[in-house]
Write a protein that holds these residues in place. Sequence first.
Motif, PDB file in Angstrom:
ATOM      1  N   ALA A  78     -28.838 122.114 -74.270  1.00  0.00           N
ATOM      2  CA  ALA A  78     -27.773 123.070 -73.946  1.00  0.00           C
ATOM      3  C   ALA A  78     -26.461 122.375 -73.596  1.00  0.00           C
ATOM      4  O   ALA A  78     -25.474 123.044 -73.261  1.00  0.00           O
ATOM      5  CB  ALA A  78     -28.215 123.967 -72.798  1.00  0.00           C
ATOM      6  N   GLY A  79     -26.447 121.032 -73.642  1.00  0.00           N
ATOM      7  CA  GLY A  79     -25.231 120.292 -73.353  1.00  0.00           C
ATOM      8  C   GLY A  79     -25.019 119.967 -71.893  1.00  0.00           C
ATOM      9  O   GLY A  79     -23.928 119.540 -71.503  1.00  0.00           O
ATOM     10  N   THR A  80     -26.056 120.161 -71.074  1.00  0.00           N
ATOM     11  CA  THR A  80     -25.972 119.849 -69.646  1.00  0.00           C
ATOM     12  C   THR A  80     -26.615 118.495 -69.389  1.00  0.00           C
ATOM     13  O   THR A  80     -27.784 118.277 -69.734  1.00  0.00           O
ATOM     14  CB  THR A  80     -26.689 120.917 -68.800  1.00  0.00           C
ATOM     15  N   GLY A  81     -25.867 117.595 -68.784  1.00  0.00           N
ATOM     16  CA  GLY A  81     -26.412 116.286 -68.468  1.00  0.00           C
ATOM     17  C   GLY A  81     -27.449 116.350 -67.362  1.00  0.00           C
ATOM     18  O   GLY A  81     -27.504 117.319 -66.594  1.00  0.00           O
ATOM     19  N   VAL A  82     -28.267 115.328 -67.285  1.00  0.00           N
ATOM     20  CA  VAL A  82     -29.307 115.226 -66.257  1.00  0.00           C
ATOM     21  C   VAL A  82     -29.244 113.841 -65.629  1.00  0.00           C
ATOM     22  O   VAL A  82     -29.096 112.836 -66.339  1.00  0.00           O
ATOM     23  CB  VAL A  82     -30.719 115.459 -66.843  1.00  0.00           C
ATOM     24  N   ILE A  83     -29.352 113.777 -64.300  1.00  0.00           N
ATOM     25  CA  ILE A  83     -29.409 112.501 -63.593  1.00  0.00           C
ATOM     26  C   ILE A  83     -30.869 112.231 -63.243  1.00  0.00           C
ATOM     27  O   ILE A  83     -31.447 112.934 -62.411  1.00  0.00           O
ATOM     28  CB  ILE A  83     -28.554 112.533 -62.317  1.00  0.00           C
ATOM     29  N   PHE A  84     -31.459 111.255 -63.902  1.00  0.00           N
ATOM     30  CA  PHE A  84     -32.837 110.883 -63.602  1.00  0.00           C
ATOM     31  C   PHE A  84     -32.819 109.815 -62.505  1.00  0.00           C
ATOM     32  O   PHE A  84     -32.336 108.698 -62.715  1.00  0.00           O
ATOM     33  CB  PHE A  84     -33.554 110.357 -64.842  1.00  0.00           C
ATOM     34  N   PHE A  85     -33.339 110.173 -61.353  1.00  0.00           N
ATOM     35  CA  PHE A  85     -33.445 109.252 -60.219  1.00  0.00           C
ATOM     36  C   PHE A  85     -34.867 108.710 -60.195  1.00  0.00           C
ATOM     37  O   PHE A  85     -35.836 109.480 -60.210  1.00  0.00           O
ATOM     38  CB  PHE A  85     -33.131 109.997 -58.912  1.00  0.00           C
ATOM     39  N   CYS A  86     -35.017 107.398 -60.174  1.00  0.00           N
ATOM     40  CA  CYS A  86     -36.364 106.829 -60.228  1.00  0.00           C
ATOM     41  C   CYS A  86     -36.446 105.573 -59.380  1.00  0.00           C
ATOM     42  O   CYS A  86     -35.446 105.123 -58.807  1.00  0.00           O
ATOM     43  CB  CYS A  86     -36.757 106.516 -61.678  1.00  0.00           C
ATOM     44  N   GLY A  87     -37.646 105.012 -59.287  1.00  0.00           N
ATOM     45  CA  GLY A  87     -37.881 103.812 -58.501  1.00  0.00           C
ATOM     46  C   GLY A  87     -38.654 102.775 -59.297  1.00  0.00           C
ATOM     47  O   GLY A  87     -38.970 102.975 -60.473  1.00  0.00           O
ATOM     48  N   HIS A  88     -38.978 101.672 -58.632  1.00  0.00           N
ATOM     49  CA  HIS A  88     -39.692 100.570 -59.286  1.00  0.00           C
ATOM     50  C   HIS A  88     -41.199 100.826 -59.251  1.00  0.00           C
ATOM     51  O   HIS A  88     -41.955 100.147 -58.567  1.00  0.00           O
ATOM     52  CB  HIS A  88     -39.360  99.247 -58.605  1.00  0.00           C
ATOM     53  N   GLN A  89     -41.623 101.817 -60.023  1.00  0.00           N
ATOM     54  CA  GLN A  89     -43.045 102.164 -60.112  1.00  0.00           C
ATOM     55  C   GLN A  89     -43.629 101.674 -61.424  1.00  0.00           C
ATOM     56  O   GLN A  89     -42.963 101.719 -62.464  1.00  0.00           O
ATOM     57  CB  GLN A  89     -43.225 103.672 -60.043  1.00  0.00           C
ATOM     58  N   ALA A  90     -44.914 101.272 -61.389  1.00  0.00           N
ATOM     59  CA  ALA A  90     -45.634 100.845 -62.593  1.00  0.00           C
ATOM     60  C   ALA A  90     -44.691  99.976 -63.431  1.00  0.00           C
ATOM     61  O   ALA A  90     -44.093  99.038 -62.915  1.00  0.00           O
ATOM     62  CB  ALA A  90     -46.143 102.056 -63.352  1.00  0.00           C
ATOM     63  N   ASN A  91     -44.512 100.292 -64.710  1.00  0.00           N
ATOM     64  CA  ASN A  91     -43.474  99.625 -65.506  1.00  0.00           C
ATOM     65  C   ASN A  91     -42.295 100.588 -65.612  1.00  0.00           C
ATOM     66  O   ASN A  91     -42.232 101.428 -66.516  1.00  0.00           O
ATOM     67  CB  ASN A  91     -43.988  99.249 -66.894  1.00  0.00           C
ATOM     68  N   TRP A  92     -41.362 100.478 -64.658  1.00  0.00           N
ATOM     69  CA  TRP A  92     -40.246 101.404 -64.568  1.00  0.00           C
ATOM     70  C   TRP A  92     -39.330 101.343 -65.791  1.00  0.00           C
ATOM     71  O   TRP A  92     -38.611 102.300 -66.092  1.00  0.00           O
ATOM     72  CB  TRP A  92     -39.446 101.124 -63.306  1.00  0.00           C
ATOM     73  N   GLU A  93     -39.367 100.225 -66.526  1.00  0.00           N
ATOM     74  CA  GLU A  93     -38.533 100.099 -67.723  1.00  0.00           C
ATOM     75  C   GLU A  93     -38.861 101.183 -68.747  1.00  0.00           C
ATOM     76  O   GLU A  93     -37.997 101.601 -69.527  1.00  0.00           O
ATOM     77  CB  GLU A  93     -38.748  98.728 -68.372  1.00  0.00           C
ATOM     78  N   LEU A  94     -40.080 101.673 -68.731  1.00  0.00           N
ATOM     79  CA  LEU A  94     -40.534 102.602 -69.758  1.00  0.00           C
ATOM     80  C   LEU A  94     -39.954 103.991 -69.595  1.00  0.00           C
ATOM     81  O   LEU A  94     -39.991 104.797 -70.535  1.00  0.00           O
ATOM     82  CB  LEU A  94     -42.060 102.660 -69.777  1.00  0.00           C
ATOM     83  N   LEU A  95     -39.416 104.296 -68.418  1.00  0.00           N
ATOM     84  CA  LEU A  95     -38.781 105.601 -68.224  1.00  0.00           C
ATOM     85  C   LEU A  95     -37.595 105.762 -69.173  1.00  0.00           C
ATOM     86  O   LEU A  95     -37.438 106.799 -69.829  1.00  0.00           O
ATOM     87  CB  LEU A  95     -38.326 105.751 -66.769  1.00  0.00           C
ATOM     88  N   PHE A  96     -36.758 104.751 -69.268  1.00  0.00           N
ATOM     89  CA  PHE A  96     -35.607 104.792 -70.164  1.00  0.00           C
ATOM     90  C   PHE A  96     -36.056 104.601 -71.613  1.00  0.00           C
ATOM     91  O   PHE A  96     -35.550 105.253 -72.535  1.00  0.00           O
ATOM     92  CB  PHE A  96     -34.615 103.695 -69.766  1.00  0.00           C
ATOM     93  N   PHE A  97     -37.012 103.735 -71.786  1.00  0.00           N
ATOM     94  CA  PHE A  97     -37.560 103.431 -73.110  1.00  0.00           C
ATOM     95  C   PHE A  97     -38.058 104.715 -73.778  1.00  0.00           C
ATOM     96  O   PHE A  97     -37.693 105.035 -74.912  1.00  0.00           O
ATOM     97  CB  PHE A  97     -38.699 102.434 -72.907  1.00  0.00           C
ATOM     98  N   GLU A  98     -38.870 105.472 -73.054  1.00  0.00           N
ATOM     99  CA  GLU A  98     -39.444 106.706 -73.612  1.00  0.00           C
ATOM    100  C   GLU A  98     -38.410 107.822 -73.676  1.00  0.00           C
ATOM    101  O   GLU A  98     -38.370 108.593 -74.645  1.00  0.00           O
ATOM    102  CB  GLU A  98     -40.641 107.131 -72.750  1.00  0.00           C
ATOM    103  N   GLY A  99     -37.567 107.927 -72.624  1.00  0.00           N
ATOM    104  CA  GLY A  99     -36.595 109.017 -72.575  1.00  0.00           C
ATOM    105  C   GLY A  99     -35.623 108.989 -73.730  1.00  0.00           C
ATOM    106  O   GLY A  99     -35.251 110.040 -74.278  1.00  0.00           O
ATOM    107  N   THR A 100     -35.194 107.791 -74.140  1.00  0.00           N
ATOM    108  CA  THR A 100     -34.209 107.697 -75.212  1.00  0.00           C
ATOM    109  C   THR A 100     -34.819 107.894 -76.599  1.00  0.00           C
ATOM    110  O   THR A 100     -34.083 107.981 -77.586  1.00  0.00           O
ATOM    111  CB  THR A 100     -33.479 106.331 -75.163  1.00  0.00           C
TER     112      THR A 100
END
Length: 413
Positions: free
Chosen positions: A102-124
């Motif tokens: 819908a064109g609305t941005g989202v701020i994903f707030f996260c921490g250093h859990q498990a392999n935190w790199e994968l949050l951005f990896f999967e999201g994109t």
Amino acid sequence: MNLSYIAIRTLTYPFSILPFRAIHLLGKGLGTLAYFVMTKYRKRTLSNLALAGIHPLKKTARKAFQNLAITCLEYPKFSRLKQSGKIIHCENPEIAQKLIDAGTGVIFFCGHQANWELLFFEGTERMPGVAIGRPIKNKALYDWVVAIREKFGGKIITPKQGLKEGLRALRQGKFLGIVGDQGMPESPYAFDFFGKRAWTTPLPAILSYRTGCPIMTATIRREKGKYLIHYSDPIWPNKEEKLESEIHRMMKSALAILEEDIEKRPGQWLWQHNRWKQETPLNVYYRFRWDTILIILPQNFDLSVLATFREIYPQAFITLLVPKGTEVPLDDVEVMTYENESDLFITDYRFKLVFNFTAVSALHPHFLKQSAFKVLDLKGLKKAAREHLHPGDPLPLLLKKALTRPNTLWSQL
């Protein structure tokens, strides 16, 4: 030629062709070894776990080292991975996806859990997005890491670009990823995290308030060799309230969700990081700049000296171990009492720095075997201050000369 980069890439190449199961088994073994040989990080981990009230201490600490080792070993594997669906799964992408569509941005707030790199990896793989990443000194190595992070079209921005580029991305309807569980004693905002004051970036709430985009806490866990991501419900800003109050409300909500998830699997969080840093680098020497301090006092000690400790460490968590019946003049410290010498040998892994003003020298090895990096007595303080010490310096001045830089809390003549 960057020899360290070449060495790292060469040594880690075999992990890029190993199956995930083998990487995770190796990571557990290497993590266990690291727990025993990396004394500095083991002490910090145990201290942080004790401060947060997480038990069992040592078992959880070992799991945290295993988790970090697995994360490090996975970098070369993910550099070759073409798609993440077989190893990473988002349980509830619908709300975030609907907002982005819908064109609305989202701020994903996260921490250093498990392999935190994968949050951005999967999201994109599913949504356009940017994330804030702190550069490291080895540029070649960092460029390789960034290339992995940006594999599916996302963009990594530096902390200095966070506000400007974050606003731009959100206004373009992208998501912004912020790993916001680092200790930031220079921040003006502190929120309870596991019941203890933790200085935290307010950037997610500021960006949310300015753009009208929600914060969603993103958590990740490792289960049976795979990664599961979960998004919280949106935390929306209330523009009818003042920014200051919204910062506190929104950050408390986002952090509470993260804390609750960490508590379910504490071994998958980065306890090696000093989340509860309290003092800025302005005054105290680095080797004495710790957040949890124990001060052991004998009978007939001049209690006015305690004000100097609070002057040197205005934010630190200070605990006093004093003779029973002692009237302590500070009201912002924890007080424990003892009657006999044997009572001094407490087991408490919180303390990273111990001051022992008693004559019981056996306390030094006792606390060094726990989480203490330094156990200082009068002799040790004089040794630390020897370059600036003058005959007859009173104890308050000795403390300042030993622990703080010249021309901060005391003048170098």
